[in-house]
Write a protein that holds these residues in place. Structure first.
Motif, PDB file in Angstrom:
ATOM      1  N   UNK A 194      33.404  -1.010  31.698  1.00  0.00           N
ATOM      2  CA  UNK A 194      33.175  -1.690  32.981  1.00  0.00           C
ATOM      3  C   UNK A 194      33.570  -3.156  32.788  1.00  0.00           C
ATOM      4  N   UNK A 277      33.237  -4.082  28.792  1.00  0.00           N
ATOM      5  CA  UNK A 277      32.079  -3.562  28.087  1.00  0.00           C
ATOM      6  C   UNK A 277      32.218  -2.048  28.039  1.00  0.00           C
ATOM      7  N   UNK A 302      29.948   0.246  37.445  1.00  0.00           N
ATOM      8  CA  UNK A 302      28.655   0.178  36.768  1.00  0.00           C
ATOM      9  C   UNK A 302      27.793   1.398  37.111  1.00  0.00           C
ATOM     10  N   UNK A 306      26.140   4.170  34.535  1.00  0.00           N
ATOM     11  CA  UNK A 306      24.723   4.564  34.495  1.00  0.00           C
ATOM     12  C   UNK A 306      24.573   6.074  34.621  1.00  0.00           C
TER      13      UNK A 306
ATOM     14  N   UNK B  13      27.196  -4.786  30.528  1.00  0.00           N
ATOM     15  CA  UNK B  13      27.192  -3.350  30.280  1.00  0.00           C
ATOM     16  C   UNK B  13      26.167  -2.631  31.129  1.00  0.00           C
ATOM     17  N   UNK B  14      25.914  -1.363  30.773  1.00  0.00           N
ATOM     18  CA  UNK B  14      25.003  -0.541  31.576  1.00  0.00           C
ATOM     19  C   UNK B  14      23.568  -0.607  31.077  1.00  0.00           C
ATOM     20  N   UNK B  15      23.328  -1.369  29.990  1.00  0.00           N
ATOM     21  CA  UNK B  15      21.993  -1.378  29.390  1.00  0.00           C
ATOM     22  C   UNK B  15      21.463  -2.791  29.143  1.00  0.00           C
ATOM     23  N   UNK B  16      22.122  -3.783  29.712  1.00  0.00           N
ATOM     24  CA  UNK B  16      21.672  -5.166  29.526  1.00  0.00           C
ATOM     25  C   UNK B  16      22.195  -6.039  30.653  1.00  0.00           C
ATOM     26  N   UNK B  49      13.380  -3.416  26.582  1.00  0.00           N
ATOM     27  CA  UNK B  49      13.487  -3.376  25.124  1.00  0.00           C
ATOM     28  C   UNK B  49      13.224  -4.751  24.519  1.00  0.00           C
ATOM     29  N   UNK B  61      17.607  -6.652  27.530  1.00  0.00           N
ATOM     30  CA  UNK B  61      18.073  -5.332  27.084  1.00  0.00           C
ATOM     31  C   UNK B  61      17.064  -4.284  27.537  1.00  0.00           C
ATOM     32  N   UNK B  62      17.550  -3.162  28.045  1.00  0.00           N
ATOM     33  CA  UNK B  62      16.640  -2.133  28.552  1.00  0.00           C
ATOM     34  C   UNK B  62      17.280  -0.759  28.438  1.00  0.00           C
ATOM     35  N   UNK B  64      18.325   2.238  30.536  1.00  0.00           N
ATOM     36  CA  UNK B  64      18.519   2.684  31.924  1.00  0.00           C
ATOM     37  C   UNK B  64      17.892   4.065  32.172  1.00  0.00           C
ATOM     38  N   UNK B  65      17.854   4.892  31.122  1.00  0.00           N
ATOM     39  CA  UNK B  65      17.301   6.234  31.302  1.00  0.00           C
ATOM     40  C   UNK B  65      15.795   6.173  31.572  1.00  0.00           C
ATOM     41  N   UNK B  68      15.340   4.783  34.993  1.00  0.00           N
ATOM     42  CA  UNK B  68      15.704   5.832  35.944  1.00  0.00           C
ATOM     43  C   UNK B  68      14.539   6.789  36.189  1.00  0.00           C
ATOM     44  N   UNK B  69      13.853   7.128  35.104  1.00  0.00           N
ATOM     45  CA  UNK B  69      12.766   8.115  35.223  1.00  0.00           C
ATOM     46  C   UNK B  69      11.463   7.515  35.742  1.00  0.00           C
ATOM     47  N   UNK B  79      19.292   2.404  41.764  1.00  0.00           N
ATOM     48  CA  UNK B  79      19.867   2.649  40.442  1.00  0.00           C
ATOM     49  C   UNK B  79      19.052   1.859  39.429  1.00  0.00           C
ATOM     50  N   UNK B  80      19.171   2.187  38.135  1.00  0.00           N
ATOM     51  CA  UNK B  80      18.434   1.401  37.134  1.00  0.00           C
ATOM     52  C   UNK B  80      18.704  -0.099  37.263  1.00  0.00           C
ATOM     53  N   UNK B  81      19.966  -0.485  37.481  1.00  0.00           N
ATOM     54  CA  UNK B  81      20.281  -1.915  37.602  1.00  0.00           C
ATOM     55  C   UNK B  81      19.558  -2.534  38.798  1.00  0.00           C
TER      56      UNK B  81
END
Lengths: 329, 246
Positions: A194, A277, A302, A306, B13-16, B49, B61-62, B64-65, B68-69, B79-81
């Motif tokens: 992304x 990324x 993004x 996810x 990214x998808x996790x931070x 995290x 930092x986290x 997403x899963x 999400x849950x 969405x997680x973001x």
């Protein structure tokens, strides 16, 4: 209960899910490069998913077991043998006392993961067993394994015992975890990315090159980062950057314009512009590329990144249930 | 303290994510970074995290899963973001409620010059000063620790007097001993571990900056202040294990 290192190979280290929570003190995350393979290896022997395993790089590692031991090997195919007989990966395997486990050359992928039932009996440093080589902490004495090291493993739990007894009774199972949906072991890969935090500062030509031209992984690559060779990328104008957080998969551009992808042993902060990324779901596959491998990047959104990540976590849950199911019947 | 009206959030990214709280290097911007970091540690969301403070930004930092849950504490079903940014926006609105905090003052004794500070004379010559003047100027300010990074326990400091700002060495040294105190441009700092580096090395401290067996493992934390003070060779030898200037 221990395993003796007859030959350490190119680079063999203890790794788990990583050392999180201490980055604010400058402490690297480390952890397995391909954490999908690491987690599955643990699940196959009945360990907790985040337990420490051995990460074996490219070739040459030779180990001898002092007891009957339950193991599982996942990740790249390093043509593993036990006393000369090929071992099947991605399933639990029993190793007899005195047997020699040998990793040959990687024919697919770059890193194999060896989980041992009962886990590795080494101290937990800042919540992790991962080896942090530069600081000399974690793992086995803070370093890569060497010849004649003796690595102890923990006592088996009830769930380890269950797998152990089943394999002892029935032999190596005729099933294996299908790893293709989790990681790719191909030598040429398309890696999904992304936009990075400074993406908009790159010129149009660079944005096009990034997704149309191949980049080659150079032999200077390591656990800290993959250094890529290919068309140089450039910014529209020089930007003032202050150091800030970076993460696994961050594609940063040093002044020479050749991308570096930050990997497990990345520093906690960086000051180079970030063009992209790599999505978390593709980090396992990326960690399996060998030097000289060709990479293609594909830009996605993004939200898609996810969704891919969530799908892979759900797949691991299914695998977990599947393994339990196999072991109960 | 002013509240950022709408947070400037960059996606790492998808996790931070990186929350940008201003431009440039200023103690007041850093106070906001510190406050947001504090709030997140005190009121973490499900899946959080860790957070890592920098000069004017905070990386979060986290998983997403897990986000999400989780339905815990999130007002949104996005969405997680979206869930994470919404949570942090709400939290950040409370930054102004926090008092301005003074970080700890940590004193770091330094044996300047000689074999432990081989570049001290270069700094002095560059600015046409005596060695004593450089030491005087380096030991006067209280430096603010903006962030720890590059190496475990390595502080990025603000407050170096421009009169002794000195460019990096053209050829970096392949190895700098732990405890080395250096200057690079407008920065000053201490190397906690043996590493290669291009800084002008002006002295060495016997104080450990990274102690992997301690919690926290770093002597310094973002928001602390440090003051360097000169010491003699005898004091250095005697105090190798003592962490004070006295």
């Amino acid at each position: 209960m221990s395993v003796n290192v007859l030959n350490a190979g190119l680079l063999t280290t203890v790794q788990d899910i990583g050392r999180t929570g201490s980055q604010k003190f400058g402490v690297l995350v480390s952890g397995a490069m391909d954490s999908y393979s690491m987690r599955i290896a643990n699940l196959l022997v009945g360990n907790a998913e985040r337990e420490g395993v051995l990460e074996i790089t490219l070739f040459g590692t030779k180990l001898q077991f002092e007891e009957d031991t339950l193991i599982a090997i996942t990740g790249g195919d390093l043509q593993t043998t036990i006393d000369g007989i090929p071992v099947a990966n991605w399933r639990p395997v029993l190793v007899k006392k005195g047997a020699v486990l040998k990793f040959g050359f990687a024919i697919e992928g770059c890193r194999a993961y060896l989980a041992i039932a009962g886990g590795l009996d080494i101290p937990v440093v800042m919540d992790s067993k991962s080896t942090y080589m530069v600081a000399g902490i974690g793992g086995f004495k803070g370093r890569a394994l060497q010849q004649n090291d003796q690595l102890s493993f923990g006592k088996m739990t009830e769930s380890n015992e269950k797998v152990f007894k089943l394999i002892e009774r029935e032999g190596t199972p005729d099933w294996a975890v299908p790893h293709h949906p989790l990681i790719s072991l191909e030598s040429t890969q398309t890696v999904r990315i992304i936009e990075g935090t400074e993406y908009k500062h790159f010129d149009e030509a660079s944005k096009q090159l990034l997704v149309h031209e191949p980049y080659v992984v150079t032999p200077q690559s390591n656990r800290m980062g993959l250094r890529l060779e290919g068309q140089a990328l450039s910014l529209t104008e020089k930007i003032e950057m202050l150091s800030e957080g970076v993460t696994f998969g961050t594609i940063q551009l040093p002044p020479n314009g050749k991308p570096i992808i930050l990997m497990a042993d990345r520093q906690t902060a960086g000051g180079y512009p970030k063009i992209g990324q790599v999505i978390t779901a593709d980090l396992g596959s990326l960690s399996q590329v060998k030097p000289n491998a060709k990479l293609y990047f594909k830009l996605i959104t993004h939200a898609e990144a996810e969704r891919e990540l969530i799908a892979k976590e759900e797949l691991i849950n299914q695998i977990k249930i599947g393994i339990q199911h196999k072991l109960h019947y | 303290m002013t509240v950022p009206k709408s947070l400037d959030i960059k996606v790492l990214g998808d996790s931070a994510i990186i929350i940008q709280l201003g431009e440039g290097i200023h103690p007041s911007i850093h106070q906001q970074v510190k406050n947001l970091s504090y709030l997140l540690e005190e009121y973490p969301f499900d899946g959080f995290i860790e957070s890592v403070p920098a000069y004017n930004s905070l990386a979060v930092y986290y998983s997403p899963y897990v986000v999400h849950q989780s339905k815990n504490g999130f007002q949104l079903d996005g969405t997680p973001l979206e869930k994470v940014t919404d949570y942090i926006q709400t939290l950040a609105a409370q930054i102004s409620e926090l008092p301005v905090t003074e970080g700890r003052l940590v004193e770091i004794p330094v044996l300047y010059g000689g074999e432990f500070g081989p570049d001290l004379h270069i700094v002095a010559e560059t600015h046409g000063m005596t060695i004593e003047e450089v030491i005087e100027i380096h030991t006067t300010p209280e430096y603010l620790v903006y962030m720890i990074g590059f190496a475990p326990g390595f502080p990025f400091l603000g407050g170096l007097d421009e009169r002794i700002a000195t460019p990096r060495k053209l050829t970096p040294r392949t190895s700098i001993p732990p405890g080395s105190v250096g200057i690079a441009g407008k920065q000053t700092g201490v190397y906690p571990l043996e590493t290669p580096g291009g800084w002008q090395i002006i002295g060495r401290t016997p104080t450990d900056l990274f102690m992997p067996d301690m919690s926290p493992p770093s002597l310094l934390q973002s928001g602390d202040k440090i003051k360097f003070c000169p010491m003699t060779q005898e004091e250095y030898d005697a105090q190798k294990k003592v962490k004070t200037c006295q």
